[in-house]
Write a protein that holds these residues in place. Sequence first.
Motif, PDB file in Angstrom:
ATOM      1  N   GLY A 200      44.960   1.935  58.404  1.00 13.64           N
ATOM      2  CA  GLY A 200      45.644   2.417  59.602  1.00 13.64           C
ATOM      3  C   GLY A 200      44.791   3.376  60.403  1.00 13.64           C
ATOM      4  O   GLY A 200      44.854   3.394  61.643  1.00 13.64           O
ATOM      5  N   ALA A 201      43.974   4.197  59.733  1.00 12.88           N
ATOM      6  CA  ALA A 201      43.082   5.105  60.461  1.00 12.88           C
ATOM      7  C   ALA A 201      42.023   4.337  61.249  1.00 12.88           C
ATOM      8  O   ALA A 201      41.644   4.724  62.361  1.00 12.88           O
ATOM      9  N   GLY A 202      41.524   3.220  60.699  1.00 18.45           N
ATOM     10  CA  GLY A 202      40.568   2.400  61.442  1.00 18.45           C
ATOM     11  C   GLY A 202      41.187   1.790  62.692  1.00 18.45           C
ATOM     12  O   GLY A 202      40.546   1.759  63.758  1.00 18.45           O
ATOM     13  N   GLU A 240      27.273   2.242  68.165  1.00 16.94           N
ATOM     14  CA  GLU A 240      27.026   1.599  66.879  1.00 16.94           C
ATOM     15  C   GLU A 240      27.485   2.455  65.697  1.00 16.94           C
ATOM     16  O   GLU A 240      28.093   1.924  64.764  1.00 16.94           O
ATOM     17  N   PRO A 241      27.231   3.782  65.636  1.00 16.71           N
ATOM     18  CA  PRO A 241      27.728   4.563  64.489  1.00 16.71           C
ATOM     19  C   PRO A 241      29.254   4.541  64.381  1.00 16.71           C
ATOM     20  O   PRO A 241      29.801   4.441  63.271  1.00 16.71           O
ATOM     21  N   LEU A 242      29.943   4.608  65.519  1.00 15.53           N
ATOM     22  CA  LEU A 242      31.401   4.595  65.476  1.00 15.53           C
ATOM     23  C   LEU A 242      31.932   3.225  65.065  1.00 15.53           C
ATOM     24  O   LEU A 242      32.946   3.130  64.361  1.00 15.53           O
ATOM     25  N   TRP A 243      31.238   2.163  65.480  1.00 14.41           N
ATOM     26  CA  TRP A 243      31.673   0.833  65.063  1.00 14.41           C
ATOM     27  C   TRP A 243      31.448   0.613  63.568  1.00 14.41           C
ATOM     28  O   TRP A 243      32.214  -0.107  62.916  1.00 14.41           O
ATOM     29  N   THR A 244      30.420   1.218  63.023  1.00 11.68           N
ATOM     30  CA  THR A 244      30.207   1.112  61.582  1.00 11.68           C
ATOM     31  C   THR A 244      31.389   1.714  60.819  1.00 11.68           C
ATOM     32  O   THR A 244      31.854   1.154  59.806  1.00 11.68           O
ATOM     33  N   VAL A 245      31.904   2.847  61.300  1.00 12.79           N
ATOM     34  CA  VAL A 245      33.067   3.467  60.646  1.00 12.79           C
ATOM     35  C   VAL A 245      34.302   2.580  60.794  1.00 12.79           C
ATOM     36  O   VAL A 245      35.064   2.374  59.831  1.00 12.79           O
ATOM     37  N   ILE A 246      34.521   2.040  61.988  1.00 13.29           N
ATOM     38  CA  ILE A 246      35.709   1.201  62.212  1.00 13.29           C
ATOM     39  C   ILE A 246      35.654  -0.058  61.356  1.00 13.29           C
ATOM     40  O   ILE A 246      36.650  -0.462  60.731  1.00 13.29           O
ATOM     41  N   GLU A 247      34.479  -0.678  61.307  1.00  9.61           N
ATOM     42  CA  GLU A 247      34.344  -1.917  60.545  1.00  9.61           C
ATOM     43  C   GLU A 247      34.557  -1.681  59.055  1.00  9.61           C
ATOM     44  O   GLU A 247      35.153  -2.512  58.363  1.00  9.61           O
ATOM     45  N   ARG A 248      34.095  -0.534  58.542  1.00  2.00           N
ATOM     46  CA  ARG A 248      34.281  -0.248  57.116  1.00  2.00           C
ATOM     47  C   ARG A 248      35.753   0.040  56.804  1.00  2.00           C
ATOM     48  O   ARG A 248      36.244  -0.359  55.736  1.00  2.00           O
ATOM     49  N   CYS A 249      36.475   0.685  57.708  1.00  2.00           N
ATOM     50  CA  CYS A 249      37.898   0.962  57.468  1.00  2.00           C
ATOM     51  C   CYS A 249      38.753  -0.295  57.546  1.00  2.00           C
ATOM     52  O   CYS A 249      39.808  -0.367  56.908  1.00  2.00           O
ATOM     53  N   LEU A 250      38.306  -1.287  58.322  1.00  2.00           N
ATOM     54  CA  LEU A 250      39.109  -2.504  58.504  1.00  2.00           C
ATOM     55  C   LEU A 250      38.687  -3.620  57.566  1.00  2.00           C
ATOM     56  O   LEU A 250      38.960  -4.792  57.848  1.00  2.00           O
TER      57      LEU A 250
END
Length: 541
Positions: A200-202, A240-250
Motif C-alpha cells: 500500500g505504501a508503494g 530513477e531512484p524513486l522508481w526503484t523504491v516503487i518497483e520494490r514495494c509493488l
Amino acid sequence: MRPVGSKYLLEEVLGRGATGTVWRAQVRDEDGVVAIKVLKEELASDPDIVMRFLRERAVLVRLRHPHIVRVRDLVVEGDLLALVMDLVDGPDLHRYLRDNGPFSPVGAALLTAAVADALAASHADGVVHRDLKPANVLLATTYGEDGSPRMHPMLTDFGIARLADSPGITRTHEFVGTPAYVAPESAQGKPQTSAVDLYGAGILLYELVTGRAPFRGDNALEVLHAHLSQEPVRPGNVPEPLWTVIERCLRKNPEERPSAENLARALRVAAAGIGVHATPAEAEAALGVAALLGPDLAPTTVPGSADPTQVLPAHRYDPNGATGVLPIATASGADGTRVLPPVPDGPPQGQADQQQGPHPWQSQLSAARQRGEQTELQYLDPEQDPLRRRPRRQPGGQPQGRGRQDQYQQGQGQYQQQGQQQYAPQQPSQPQPRYQQQPQQQVQPRYQQPQPQRYEPQRPPEPEPRREPRPRSANPMKIPGLGCLKGCLTTILVLIVIFVVVWYTTPLPEWVDSGQNLWDTTTGWISTAWDKVNEVTGSGN
C-alpha cells in the motif's frame, strides 16, 4: 448535542466513510475537543466484533507515534460502538490531491517516509493497518522554529484495521481493504503479513507523484486482476531512484518487499539525491538506493490469517480448536478402506437355475429406444384394418343372417376390384347358437400367412387444365375514377355525333341562317305534319 458514554457530547459531523461517521465532540468537564468515529450498526450488533473491540483496547490506546492519530478511548453503549481519537485540524491526503494535484518527487518521498515511520512503529507493536490509502492519511499543520507552517502527515484508522481481523467482517467482505490499494495476497486469500502495508505504501507513493493509482479498471474485479497479473509502468516524471523504491514495494511476492524501517531510510536517501541542491555524493547514493531496501526478516503476521496447522493429541477432540489429524485406527477398531474379494463370474450358488428377467433399467432403456425408432411398413390383415372392413355386429342371442354374410362377401369383392392389394377372402364360419356346445376344432391362427402381393405402377397425376390467361386490364395501374371518366367521354362523343347528323340531315342550318325562332319553326313543322296525317287519314276513310 447527543451524549456518547458519560464523558462525550457529539456536536457536528466531520465526514462519513465506509465503516462509520466521524463526529466532532466535546469532552464533559473539560475544554478539550476530540473526534469520535461511530461505527455502523451492523458492526456494533455483532458480538464477535464487540468482544474483539474490547480486547484490543489496550493495544490501540498504547499505540503512540508522532505520525499516528492517537486513540484515546473505546465506547460501547447499547448498539453504539465508537472510537475516541485526537482531533486533527486538516484535510486528508485524498482531498488534498484532488484539490491541489500531485506532489513533487522530493515532497512525495518525504511524506511517504513519514508514513513508513508510522508503519514501522505499528508493526513493532504487532498491529498491521491493512488499509493504507490517501483517505486514511490526515494532513495536520505544524510550525517550525522560524514560524513557517509545515505539513505533518498522520496515519489514522488503526482501530478499524484491528476490527477487520474479526470473523464478523470477514463474513461480510471477501478481503479487507480498498480494491485499488489491496495487496495480491489479500485478494487471493493467502496468509497476510506486514508486507501488505508496504504494498500500500508503494501505491501511495506512485499516486502522490502521478495523481493516479498504478492499477485501474472499470470495476473491482478488473482492478484485482490487474494487481495479480500486471506490472506497474514507470511514468516519465518519476526519477530513477524513486522508481526503484516503487518497483520494490509493488513486488508480487511479499518476501521481496522491504521492511517499513528500510523503506523510510531509502526514501530519505532518494529525496536527498534527486533534489535541486543535491551534491554528487547524495546523487550517487540515491542511485544505489536498492541496497537499502532489504526485506523484513521477521514480518508481523495478521492474526487469524497465517496461523500454522496444529495437530491435536491422540484420542482428543476440541470442536473449537485448530485443524487436527485423526488418530490412526488399530486392527481392533474401524480400519480404513479395504479391497473386497473378487466376485466370481457365474451367479451365486442356489440361483444358477433361476432364470432372471431383464433389469427394470434395461426395460426402460429398450422402451425408450423403441420409441425413438422410425415407423416400419408391415403387412396388415384386412380383418384388422378398421378403415377397410365393415364392422360386424352380432346382437346378443341371435345368429347372423344370410343377408349380412352376402353383404360382407360383396364388400370383399369390391375391395379386391380396387387393384391396390389382392387378398384371399376368408370363409365365414357357419352361424352357431350362442349357448350351443361347439365341437372340438383345430385352432386357427389369428393372422394368416400373407400371400405374394402384386403392385401396380402408380400412374402419374393428370396435369391440371391450362388456364387461359386473363385479358390485361386497360387500367393496369387501377387509377381511381378512370371508369367514370371514360363513360363521360363516351357520352360526350355520342352527343357530338348526334349533333353532326342532325345538322347535316335536317333543315336546321337554314333555320339558323334565316333567323327563325326554333320554337315557332318546330311547332309549325309539327302542325304541317299533323295536317298531312289528317289528309291521309281522311282520304282513306
